[in-house]
Design an enzyme around this catalytic site. Sequence first.
Site, PDB file in Angstrom:
ATOM      1  CB  CYS A  31     -37.358 -13.204 -13.759  1.00 54.30           C
ATOM      2  SG  CYS A  31     -38.000 -14.493 -12.816  1.00 54.30           S
ATOM      3  CD  GLU A  67      -7.241   3.597   2.136  1.00 51.14           C
ATOM      4  OE1 GLU A  67      -7.965   3.537   1.200  1.00 51.14           O
ATOM      5  OE2 GLU A  67      -7.384   4.775   3.030  1.00 51.14           O
TER       6      GLU A  67
HETATM    7  N1  LLP Z   1      -9.750   2.268  -0.292  1.00 51.31           N
HETATM    8  C1  LLP Z   1     -10.757   2.704  -0.776  1.00 51.31           C
HETATM    9  C2  LLP Z   1     -10.763   4.147  -0.796  1.00 51.31           C
HETATM   10  C3  LLP Z   1     -11.622   2.225  -1.619  1.00 51.31           C
HETATM   11  O1  LLP Z   1     -12.787   2.975  -2.336  1.00 51.31           O
HETATM   12  C4  LLP Z   1     -11.433   0.663  -1.779  1.00 51.31           C
HETATM   13  C5  LLP Z   1     -12.346   0.093  -2.605  1.00 51.31           C
HETATM   14  C6  LLP Z   1     -10.579   0.149  -1.172  1.00 51.31           C
HETATM   15  C7  LLP Z   1      -9.509   0.743  -0.540  1.00 51.31           C
HETATM   16  C8  LLP Z   1     -10.222  -1.458  -1.307  1.00 51.31           C
HETATM   17  O2  LLP Z   1      -9.949  -1.765  -2.650  1.00 51.31           O
HETATM   18  P1  LLP Z   1      -9.489  -3.314  -2.861  1.00 51.31           P
HETATM   19  O3  LLP Z   1      -8.105  -3.328  -2.017  1.00 51.31           O
HETATM   20  O4  LLP Z   1     -10.412  -4.213  -2.399  1.00 51.31           O
HETATM   21  O5  LLP Z   1      -9.429  -3.159  -4.318  1.00 51.31           O
HETATM   22  N2  LLP Z   1     -17.354  -3.924  -5.753  1.00 51.31           N
HETATM   23  C9  LLP Z   1     -16.267  -3.885  -6.709  1.00 51.31           C
HETATM   24  C10 LLP Z   1     -15.017  -3.395  -6.044  1.00 51.31           C
HETATM   25  C11 LLP Z   1     -15.300  -1.960  -5.403  1.00 51.31           C
HETATM   26  C12 LLP Z   1     -14.251  -1.184  -4.794  1.00 51.31           C
HETATM   27  C13 LLP Z   1     -14.449  -0.104  -4.032  1.00 51.31           C
HETATM   28  N3  LLP Z   1     -13.249   0.562  -3.525  1.00 51.31           N
HETATM   29  C14 LLP Z   1     -15.850  -5.471  -7.115  1.00 51.31           C
HETATM   30  O6  LLP Z   1     -16.609  -6.245  -6.787  1.00 51.31           O
HETATM   31  O7  LLP Z   1     -15.104  -5.595  -7.805  1.00 51.31           O
END
Ligand code: LLP
Length: 420
Positions: free
Chosen positions: A344, A276
């Site tokens: 702000c 994922e």
């Molecule tokens: N699978 C699940 C169940 C997840 O919760 C997430 C991310 C992913 C896959 C994908 O993860 P990645 O490969 O993108 O690391 N907003 C935060 C990141 C939140 C990630 C949430 N879950 C940021 O800007 O760093």
Amino acid sequence: MDHFNLRNGELHAEDVPLAAIADAVGTPVYVYSRATLERHLQVFREGLSGLDDPLIAYSVKANPNAALLAVLAKQGAGADVVSAGELLRAVAAGIPAGKIVFSGVGKTAAEMRIALEHGIYQFNLESEPEAEMLSAIAVQMGKIANVAYRINPDVDALTHAKISTGKAENKFGIPYESSLVAYAALARMPGLRIQGVDVHIGSQLTTLAPFEAAFSRLGVLIGQLREAGHSIETADLGGGLGVPYDPSEPLPPSPAEYGAMVQRITARWNVRLLFEPGRVIAGNAGVLLSRVIRVKQGATQPFVIVDAAMNDLVRPAMYEAWHDIRAVRPRNSQITASVVGPICETGDSFASGRTIDAVEADDLIAFATAGAYGANMATTYNSRPLVPEVLVSGDKWAIVRARPPIEALIAGDSIPDWVR
Ligand code: LLP
């Protein structure tokens, strides 16, 4: 590697000067590179080339823009979704339901119905009450849901606390120790077919050791589950591989290194592996383009005030995240300054005391590595319209999400008669 490079002293997205986009669309604006997006999917896939038929389910939350999803769908990607909204967006962009996994700790009955109607590949369940709800709905609808339990392996991902998900105290998954009991109960629920196991320990991981620890625990569990008579055909290893943000930090592991580790750990699992990835696919494929409003001399330092703000890119305010800042037309001199938005709040800051390309009022700058968790986390705070998005491919570019007029924001609210 990305396709945002200087040509004739000017930053381009592929063959398009960023300044041309800024002039036509205004700023702030997200600009994505299709070639970079495709390349990252390709590199991730190559990293997994030693595996038999892995499913790469792009994590839609990283960037759900339809144009990006369509690019990835054409390259054969599946999708990891966490809401009916993401599911419907993925399907609308051409990702087949047979390649979609549904994750998340709070799926509602309505969302489960939609996913069952579409016939998605797998539900990643996170608790027994959730499994019971899905079971009842599947029976009602005369459907069979393919399910896995997300296991909480109690492993520290060594990333920012707000995006760390695999420790025992986090809200995610079934406690590792309860897994066998939970699967035994799952096997008795009608309407469900146990398909596999799932784990996701966090995001922006910059070392392989936590992955390895979590996957090793999952491997032990797969053996125990099979001994207990369950058929385990899939293992979803989640996302989480980090990307380089700050050039002074060591590089995160490459997809090839990640893939080699996965191959080593899972060699005897005899399952189809699911992945994922979100950030590693979309992160470097986008920049946030912004214009300097003015430079202000503070008591202790200069402030570069830009027209992008925390409502457009919240990561620095929310996670103390670093985004590299580049002048679109660098002058070959540097300044040390804080780069801030117009909102702000003192937290509306992209960098403090950072040495960057020297800039003046009206100059354009680009925040790098903003393709993931950028536009998608934007809000209208301070009544700023949602930031638009542009996709570049070679010398072509198109607006893939327009900037809404401020009138739309105003018209969105309504005043009840009894207030008027
Ligand atoms: N699978 C699940 C169940 C997840 O919760 C997430 C991310 C992913 C896959 C994908 O993860 P990645 O490969 O993108 O690391 N907003 C935060 C990141 C939140 C990630 C949430 N879950 C940021 O800007 O760093």
